[in-house]
Design an enzyme around this catalytic site. Structure first.
Site, PDB file in Angstrom:
ATOM      1  N   THR A 176      12.093  47.485  28.774  1.00  0.00           N
ATOM      2  CA  THR A 176      11.713  46.096  28.496  1.00  0.00           C
ATOM      3  C   THR A 176      10.472  45.710  29.295  1.00  0.00           C
ATOM      4  O   THR A 176       9.570  45.049  28.784  1.00  0.00           O
ATOM      5  CB  THR A 176      12.898  45.170  28.814  1.00  0.00           C
ATOM      6  OG1 THR A 176      14.014  45.629  28.059  1.00  0.00           O
ATOM      7  CG2 THR A 176      12.599  43.748  28.444  1.00  0.00           C
ATOM      8  N   SER A 224      19.570  43.673  31.620  1.00  0.00           N
ATOM      9  CA  SER A 224      19.709  44.665  30.546  1.00  0.00           C
ATOM     10  C   SER A 224      19.663  43.977  29.185  1.00  0.00           C
ATOM     11  O   SER A 224      20.332  42.960  28.961  1.00  0.00           O
ATOM     12  CB  SER A 224      21.040  45.393  30.719  1.00  0.00           C
ATOM     13  OG  SER A 224      21.175  46.356  29.721  1.00  0.00           O
ATOM     14  N   SER A 225      18.843  44.548  28.306  1.00  0.00           N
ATOM     15  CA  SER A 225      18.774  43.974  26.960  1.00  0.00           C
ATOM     16  C   SER A 225      20.044  44.381  26.225  1.00  0.00           C
ATOM     17  O   SER A 225      20.326  45.562  26.100  1.00  0.00           O
ATOM     18  CB  SER A 225      17.564  44.529  26.209  1.00  0.00           C
ATOM     19  OG  SER A 225      16.462  44.591  27.065  1.00  0.00           O
ATOM     20  N   GLY A 452      18.809  51.212  25.758  1.00  0.00           N
ATOM     21  CA  GLY A 452      18.777  52.632  26.116  1.00  0.00           C
ATOM     22  C   GLY A 452      20.156  53.276  25.996  1.00  0.00           C
ATOM     23  O   GLY A 452      21.166  52.606  25.781  1.00  0.00           O
TER      24      GLY A 452
END
Ligand SMILES: Nc1ncnc2c1ncn2[C@@H]1O[C@H](COP(=O)(O)OP(=O)(O)O)[C@@H](O)[C@H]1O
Ligand SMILES: [Mg+2]
Length: 1107
Positions: A176, A224-225, A452
């Site tokens: 990101t 975290s996306s 990921g």
């Protein structure tokens, strides 16, 4: 257009590359290979200088050395692992480690960038660094994510082709961050117009909003996306951003209702509770304490210190403002968020119904009530739809009460649906704002930042989808970078030794294959009546895939029984099938959909469109996995259509701390990311390939053979073109349809040559155009000048004409005035003259002064007047006066201006008879005899003796007929000469009174006798002898010499009708009887001589008279 005129071959013009030999030499020597070019022309030198300047400006490369320029020389280890020697896994990891220790987190594998997460802020992202990468090619500066961004952006702008940057790596590896850096770079280097800046602002501000709603703190990453994001940045032909499009993939919505220990829910919940002011919280019926909300408590123990939610909330609100979300929309979003929090607090208690079935009641109605108020719906209907379920039968609907567990599940489903649909709506709303307003042709730069690879303690449906997505990405990477490349070499007939690599296509097949893949089996299970069960799904799996090399059936006690293990490209992951079926179906009950749709909040209608009673459908919705598969398919298609750039993110440690490099962890990632294989393929492969046609189309201006057009075979044209360029033959290879170029530097050089040549051509176009424009300008100016000049000349001529007319009129007027004036003057003069004529005396000299124009007339008038008055004067004369006047006039005629003594005589009246001879009786007697009675002159004068020159006084008488010399005493006539005998009279011009009377020679000069008294020319001597003899000319001296000569003149003229000769000279001859004597008069000027006195000296034949 001409190709810039005759000149040296283009190759020469481009300048030799001094370092091409070194550059193309053994690849182990990185320094040499990339030594700066030294002699590629002035322009290159200038550009190098600019770059140096930029590099200097670019500032520090790493933290401890501020002011150090960005330069490859300072790089530690090998900055492009293609150059690594030996190329082993050990050396590869050691190189990454060495560079990581020096904060050099980026390393190339040819065009692929490897980024190692530093977990600390590095001074690598300033605007100076952006400027440096903007102005330099990729191989002049250390590896950087900006270089990748520049390459992709430049390709969009200059090649006009769609690009994408695929960022992959584990969760927390820095994907990101990398995607944000790429966007930041593109925003910084693209146009700066107001409109463009606004779009850039919106594109950048989409990040904080999406992160607030889609990111969460996990074990692996504090930010975290929890969704996949693919963002298309769209550009116009100039390379200015005109908008974008965000595609989101599968939000991990399970996080809304459940989190793993030490993990958090989505950021927005915490941001809202800590960042909102009291009024906002009150309006949302919330309390600031996070602990008050069940869905936020599950991940305890929580660590908040790493995140600044309060500040982030302000950032999120500002970003929403910039993205054009209205205050009402923002309020609605926050209401939904608050309602999810409230819903999470609703619990149910089981109750036993009379019919023995299990029902439930809501424990904390307040929270449910608050949630309903927030969503503008009535509590009863929501409560009913949460605690009961309507079964739509064929004839009528039957309501079934739900157990407490089922009600909890329904509540969670609702909460998750609310949140995930809100998230999707926000993405849609952002897209609405950032979508391009212009409908012009556009090019796209896509940035893929997808979650990921994840391995948790317990991996559920979400992890399965995420890891499947990563498998697909790995597959596309393998396809494009490893397989297709190698296949292409073979296809094109390029000599090639295949490089082995692990192809994960087999895993992808295992998961997605139609009918046999895991996802198909899950869908099949969900299609079972009552949606099937997780156990059913697992047993299907175990039955179908037990023999697959990448599938493991869990039969031992190491994991719970409801698990299966997949051997992913990135490692083994054990998935817990619990809730797989439920999450895949993800069915929100129709009752809840209806209630949600009926909420008075407009946003809810958009979130739950299926709740619209008019849209009753009995069709099952697409399962979550099927949707995900479809969207991934579309994504892969979209990526394959673009030119891809890769950023491979590597996580150095699992503890999220800086300066810790876990070699084992890195080795694992290097392996599954196929980094070593990539390096091997890149090392022996070619960096660039292009069909002959497109290569020729792009670079044809670099050779005079191919510019402006090439008519032969494209491959032949490329051969000519390359031959004309200073590029080593080892640098390229000819395939069947494509040209292969070995090193990226050569491509960069080609690009640079092209840029230079385009500049030249642009200059030519500019020059021609400017020349044409100037010529047109000149023509216009000339025309204007001619018009101006002709007008001016016309004006000038008119002016001159006017002036001339004026002058002529003035002159005419002046002449008129002059004429009138002169006429007046003349008239006045004449009138005055007429009235005041001067005296009539001829002696009067007066005459009025005449004005200039009358001068001539005046002179004439004067003459006329004078003549008239003289005439008048004369008319008054008697005979005597008339005679006297006649004598005077004659004397004037004879002597005026000839004799010095004349003026003296003028005033003297010619008396004639000075001795009163006429009264003398003796004379009367005598004269009667000789007929000399009419005496004209008589006086005593001196006769000059001719021999001595002495004076002898005698009585001189002149009668009207002769000249007589008488003795003064006796009155006897000595000589009588008749007037006609005298033919000449000689005088000097001086003051003397001497006159010589020349008597004719034939006339005998003799004494007169009584008998011949009147014989002319005879001297009548009263001498003693009485004999007659010739005496010659007579010489006299008298004071009346003028009078005597005048009267004699008249007498002779009267007597002969012809005047005698009057000779006035200083020397003349005289006849003295026998001899001729010369009379000579001299003015001595002697002071002793008194004036009027003379001396006569006789010398032989000469008589000198000295005065
Ligand atoms: N280039 C970088 N410089 C400094 N810190 C970084 C960098 N890249 C990542 N990080 C750190 O690592 C964390 C995780 O990065 P992120 O990009 O969110 O990972 P991913 O998206 O791969 O899960 C970030 O929050 C940041 O603290
Ligand atoms: Mg991320």
């Amino acid at each position: 257009m001409a190709s810039g005129g005759p000149g040296p071959p283009l190759g020469e013009r481009l300048g030799p590359r001094s370092c091409s030999g070194e550059r193309l030499g053994p690849r182990s020597c990185s320094g040499d290979r990339l030594a700066p070019r030294s002699c590629s022309g002035d322009r290159d030198r200038d550009r190098d200088r600019d770059r140096d300047r930029d590099r200097e400006r670019a500032g520090p490369r790493s933290a401890p050395a501020p002011g150090r320029p960005l330069t490859l020389e300072r790089e530690v280890g090998v900055w492009d692992t293609v150059l690594l020697e030996p190329l082993t896994e050990q050396a590869f990891i050691a190189n990454l480690h060495q560079r990581y220790k020096h904060d050099q987190i980026y390393t190339y594998i040819s065009q692929v960038l490897v980024s190692v997460n530093p977990y600390k802020k590095l001074p690598l992202y300033s605007s100076d660094v952006i400027r440096a990468y903007r102005s330099c090619s990729r191989f002049e500066l250390p590896p950087h994510v900006y270089a990748v961004a520049e390459e992709a952006y430049r390709a969009v702008r200059e090649h006009n082709s769609d690009q994408c940057v695929v960022i992959s790596g584990e969760s927390g590896a820095g994907k990101t961050e990398a995607s944000k850096l790429i966007m930041q770079y593109v925003a910084a280097v693209s146009g700066r117009a107001k409109e463009v800046n606004a779009i850039k602002g919106q594109l950048l501000q989409s990040n904080p909003v999406l992160e607030a709603f889609g990111n969460a703190k996990t074990h692996r990453n504090d930010n975290s996306s929890r969704f996949g994001k693919y963002m298309d940045l769209e550009f116009d032909f100039k390379g200015d951003p005109i908008g974008g499009l965000i595609t989101n993939y599968l939000l991990e919505k399970s996080r809304v209702t459940a989190q793993q220990p030490c993990e958090r829910n989505f950021h927005i919940f915490y941001q809202l509770l800590t960042g909102a002011d009291i009024q906002l919280l009150k309006s949302l019926k919330l309390q600031r304490n996070v602990e008050n909300y069940d869905i936020l408590k599950q991940g305890r123990p929580l660590q908040y210190e790493t995140l600044d939610d309060k500040r982030d909330f302000q950032v999120t609100r500002r970003a929403m403002d910039i993205l054009g979300l209205t205050p009402d929309e923002q309020q609605a979003i926050l209401r939904v968020i608050a309602s999810v929090l409230k819903l999470g607090n609703v619990t149910f208690s089981p109750v036993n119904n009379i019919d023995g079935s299990e029902g439930c009641v809501v424990d904390n109605e307040y929270d449910l009530q608050d949630a309903c108020e927030l969503l503008h719906t009535d509590t009863a209907s929501l409560q009913a739809s949460l605690t009961s379920h309507t079964l739509d039968g064929r004839l009528d609907a039957v309501t079934v009460e739900l157990s407490a567990a089922e009600a909890c599940s329904a509540r969670d489903v609702l909460a998750r649906a609310l949140y995930s649909r809100l998230f999707a709506w926000i993405v849609m709303r952002i897209n609405e704002t950032i979508k391009p307003k212009k409908h012009a042709k556009r090019k796209v730069l896509g940035v893929l930042d997808i979650y990921g690879f994840e391995v948790f303690e317990r991996n559920g449906f979400e992890q399965f989808c995420i890891n499947f997505c990563n498998e697909k990405l790995q597959q596309i990477f393998i396809q494009l970078v490893l397989r297709e490349e190698q296949e292409e070499y073979v296809r094109e007939g390029i000599e090639w030794t295949p490089v082995d690599y692990f192809n994960n296509a087999v895993i992808c097949d295992l998961i997605e294959k139609t009918n046999q893949g895991i996802l198909s089996m899950l869908d099949d299970e969900c299609l079972k009546p009552g949606h099937g069960s997780d156990e059913g799904f697992l047993s299907r799996l175990n039955a179908a895939c037990s023999n697959h090399p990448h599938f493991s059936v869990i039969s031992d006690n190491s994991s719970p029984a409801h698990c299966f293990r997949l051997k992913h490209y990135a490692g083994d992951v054990t998935y817990d099938v619990t809730d797989f079926v439920k999450k895949n179906v993800d069915a929100l009950s129709r009752d809840l959909s209806l209630v949600m749709y009926r909420c008075d909040l407009p946003l809810m209608k958009a979130l739950f469109p299926e709740g619209n009673p008019k849209r009753v459908t009995l069709r099952r919705g697409t399962s979550a996995s099927a949707q995900f598969k479809i969207s991934l398919g579309a994504l892969m298609k979209s990526l394959a259509a673009k030119q891809a750039h890769y950023v491979r993110c590597v996580k150095p440690n699992d503890t999220k701390v800086a300066n810790e490099f876990d070699s084992e962890l890195v080795r694992h990632q290097v392996r599954y990311l196929n980094l070593l294989e990539t390096a091997r393929v890149k090392r022996v492969g070619f960096a660039f390939r292009q069909s002959y046609e497109s290569f020729l189309a792009r670079y044809k201006m670099l050779s005079l053979h191919t510019w402006p057009s090439w008519c032969g075979l494209a491959a032949e044209g490329v051969t000519y073109l390359l031959r004309d360029l200073p590029i080593s033959m080892a640098e390229y290879a000819f395939g069947r349809t494509k040209l292969f170029i070995r090193s990226p530097e050569t491509v960069y050089e080609l690009e640079e040559y092209r840029r230079d040549r385009l500049e030249e051509l642009a200059t030519l176009i500019q020059k021609t155009w400017r020349g044409w424009r100037q010529h047109r300008l000149f023509e216009a100016m000339r025309k204007s000048q001619i018009i101006i000049a002709s007008n001016w000349r016309t004006w000038k001529a008119k002016e001159e004409l006017r002036a001339m007319k004026q002058r002529r009129r003035t002159e005419w007027a002046a002449r008129l005035v002059q004429r009138a004036y002169r006429g007046w003057k003349r008239r006045r003069f004449l009138l005055r003259l007429a009235h005041h004529l001067p005296s009539e005396s001829p002696l009067c000299r007066e005459w009025p002064r005449a004005p200039p124009p009358c001068q001539h007339a005046s002179a004439l008038l004067y003459k006329l007047y004078h003549k008239w008055r003289c005439h008048k004067y004369r008319m008054r004369f008697d005979q005597t006066s008339r005679n006297r006047m006649r004598e005077k006039v004659t004397s004037s005629i004879i002597f005026k201006g000839r004799k010095a003594s004349y003026p003296k005589s003028i005033g003297h009246p010619f008396l004639g008879d000075y001795v009163r001879l006429r009264q003398n009786s003796q004379w009367k007697k005598m004269s009667a005899q000789s007929n000399d009675q009419y005496v004209v002159f008589a006086d005593i004068i001196n006769k000059i003796a001719r021999s001595s020159g002495k004076f002898v006084p005698v009585l001189f008488v002149l009668s009207t007929s002769s000249m007589l010399i008488l003795d003064q005493r006796t009155m006897q006539i000595k000589y009588r000469i008749p007037a006609p005998e005298i033919y000449r009279i000689s005088l000097s011009p001086f003051l003397d009174d001497i006159a010589v009377f020349h008597v004719r020679a034939h006339s005998p000069t003799r004494e007169t006798t009584v008998e011949e008294p009147n014989l002319p020319g005879c001297l009548m001597g009263g001498g003693d002898s009485g004999s007659k003899h010739r005496k010659g000319d007579l010489v006299f001296q008298t004071g009346h010499v003028i009078e005597i000569v005048t009267k004699l003149f008249l007498v002779i003229q009267n007597a002969t009708g012809k005047p005698p000769d009057i000779n006035i000279d200083t020397e003349f001859e005289a006849n003295f009887g026998q001899s001729d004597v010369v009379f000579s008069f001299k003015a001595s000027g002697h002071p002793d001589m008194p004036p009027g006195q003379i001396r006569i000296i006789r010398r032989a034949n000469k008589m000198e008279v000295i005065l």
